[in-house]
Design an enzyme around this catalytic site. Structure first.
Site, PDB file in Angstrom:
ATOM      1  N   LYS A   1      21.608  27.209  41.388  1.00 17.15           N
ATOM      2  CA  LYS A   1      21.741  28.632  41.075  1.00 17.15           C
ATOM      3  C   LYS A   1      20.659  29.039  40.074  1.00 17.15           C
ATOM      4  O   LYS A   1      20.470  28.386  39.056  1.00 17.15           O
ATOM      5  CB  LYS A   1      23.132  28.910  40.513  1.00 17.15           C
ATOM      6  CG  LYS A   1      24.249  28.561  41.493  1.00 17.15           C
ATOM      7  CD  LYS A   1      25.627  28.727  40.885  1.00 17.15           C
ATOM      8  CE  LYS A   1      25.902  27.702  39.810  1.00 17.15           C
ATOM      9  NZ  LYS A   1      27.315  27.737  39.354  1.00 17.15           N
TER      10      LYS A   1
ATOM     11  N   THR B   1      29.664  38.829  33.434  1.00 17.97           N
ATOM     12  CA  THR B   1      29.264  37.617  34.154  1.00 17.97           C
ATOM     13  C   THR B   1      30.199  36.437  33.905  1.00 17.97           C
ATOM     14  O   THR B   1      29.960  35.341  34.404  1.00 17.97           O
ATOM     15  CB  THR B   1      27.832  37.211  33.755  1.00 17.97           C
ATOM     16  OG1 THR B   1      27.777  37.034  32.330  1.00 17.97           O
ATOM     17  CG2 THR B   1      26.835  38.285  34.170  1.00 17.97           C
TER      18      THR B   1
ATOM     19  N   GLY C   1      32.737  33.876  34.503  1.00 17.02           N
ATOM     20  CA  GLY C   1      33.400  33.337  35.691  1.00 17.02           C
ATOM     21  C   GLY C   1      32.633  33.473  36.989  1.00 17.02           C
ATOM     22  O   GLY C   1      33.180  33.205  38.063  1.00 17.02           O
ATOM     23  N   THR C   2      31.349  33.858  36.913  1.00 21.34           N
ATOM     24  CA  THR C   2      30.590  34.034  38.161  1.00 21.34           C
ATOM     25  C   THR C   2      30.390  32.712  38.900  1.00 21.34           C
ATOM     26  O   THR C   2      30.439  32.676  40.137  1.00 21.34           O
ATOM     27  CB  THR C   2      29.226  34.682  37.884  1.00 21.34           C
ATOM     28  OG1 THR C   2      28.590  33.996  36.794  1.00 21.34           O
ATOM     29  CG2 THR C   2      29.377  36.144  37.517  1.00 21.34           C
ATOM     30  N   GLY C   3      30.156  31.635  38.166  1.00 25.46           N
ATOM     31  CA  GLY C   3      29.971  30.334  38.823  1.00 25.46           C
ATOM     32  C   GLY C   3      31.230  29.865  39.523  1.00 25.46           C
ATOM     33  O   GLY C   3      31.178  29.339  40.648  1.00 25.46           O
ATOM     34  N   CYS C   4      32.387  30.073  38.870  1.00 25.76           N
ATOM     35  CA  CYS C   4      33.670  29.707  39.481  1.00 25.76           C
ATOM     36  C   CYS C   4      33.900  30.512  40.757  1.00 25.76           C
ATOM     37  O   CYS C   4      34.305  29.974  41.791  1.00 25.76           O
ATOM     38  CB  CYS C   4      34.813  29.967  38.505  1.00 25.76           C
ATOM     39  SG  CYS C   4      34.681  29.109  36.913  1.00 25.76           S
TER      40      CYS C   4
END
Length: 317
Positions: A230, A268, A270-273
């Site tokens: 990412k 942003t 929690g965007t990865g989760c």
């Protein structure tokens, strides 16, 4: 009202038709009546509807924006049934993590076994894994049941709090990533996986071409079948105005750059989760990795766009 017998037959038939479409089933014309009327009668033919399922092994975020909570929201939004095995509890807000209580590896294993034995998982998604023994337990569970696993190698929260012990990375590289269908590190996490966390970010990953090399190196070191690197941090270190992610696919030895618009927002957390859970939902539905990633990125981009003006906690202030 339905189970008391107070229902409109036509409306219920239409509802079942809609559910079947969402879950990818065939048309249930002619079967809806048998499902809806006299539900508890043994003489009626039942129609079994099994939705796609994802079993999530991750930590809880008390603020609801990341972790298990974000994963479940994403699965629900995408028409997938989410189940959980908690690895840790956090006292957390959008500003930071103030306390962590970890679950024992044996309790994590009990959650996985108990849940999967009743509702089989179509995919596993991992998030915060606090220590090496927990990683090993999850790896053993996934391997013994041949369930595709998507690994979000959560090591540090967006606010900068360390969420994993040093043993986590070692066990992840040795036991979990070789089993994974996909691993989804950001640039700082990639540096940790490659033992280059001491290298300044601008030197470690200054460009999209560098991202391609890094994704390939992670796959080579860990035997991960696919790597989604990412690139959100490139906006900070390289001045890009779009979000560039790189998907490396081991079977074809190809790197594909996936570009989406950069959404200007402070929401942003929690965007990865959310991204990893959305990919897992796609895999559970039967999508191949590339298509699951493309659809998940589109979903996340729309979510960021729709929420950019929402004021919850630190985000939006």
């Amino acid at each position: 009202d339905f189970f008391r017998g107070n229902y409109d037959e036509d409306a219920c038939k239409a509802m079942v038709q809609d559910i079947m479409k969402v879950w990818g089933g065939e048309s249930c014309e002619g079967k809806a009546e048998r499902v809806l009327i006299d539900t508890f009668s043994e003489e009626q033919e039942n129609l079994s509807i099994l939705p796609p399922t994802v079993l999530i092994a991750a930590g809880s975020d008390s603020s609801g924006g990341a972790g298990i909570q974000a994963d479940l929201k994403s699965c629900e939004a995408l028409g997938v049934y989410g189940m959980t095995a908690l690895t840790a509890l956090t006292a957390q807000s959008t500003k930071g993590v103030t306390a962590v209580e970890t679950c024992s590896p044996t309790f994590v294993e009990s959650q996985l076994d108990t849940t999967h034995s009743d509702i089989p998982a179509g995919a596993i998604k991992t998030g915060m894994l606090p220590d090496g023994p927990t990683v090993s337990q999850i790896a053993h569970f996934a391997k013994s049941r041949s369930i595709p696993i998507i690994v979000d190698p959560v090591m540090v929260s967006t606010s900068g709090c360390t969420l994993a012990a040093s043993s986590t990375v070692e066990s992840m590289v040795k036991h979990l990533l070789p089993l994974s269908l996909l691993v989804t590190p950001n640039i700082p996490e990639a540096a940790v996986l490659l033992n280059q966390e001491s290298v300044p970010m601008k030197e470690f990953c200054p460009s999209v071409d560098a991202m391609k090399r890094i994704a390939h190196d992670i796959s080579k070191k860990t035997s991960a079948k696919n790597v989604l690197l990412k690139g959100g941090h490139l906006v900070d270190i390289g001045g890009f105005d779009s979000c560039h992610d790189v998907l490396y696919m081991q079977d074809s030895e190809e790197c594909e750059v996936l570009t989406t618009p950069w959404i200007e927002t402070t929401n942003t957390h929690g965007t990865g989760c959310t991204l990893a859970a959305s990919i897992s939902a796609g895999v559970a539905k039967g999508l191949d990795v590339k298509e699951a990633v493309i659809q998940a990125k589109a979903y996340l981009t729309k979510a960021l766009e729709a929420s950019k003006n929402v004021k919850l906690g630190k985000g939006g202030n």
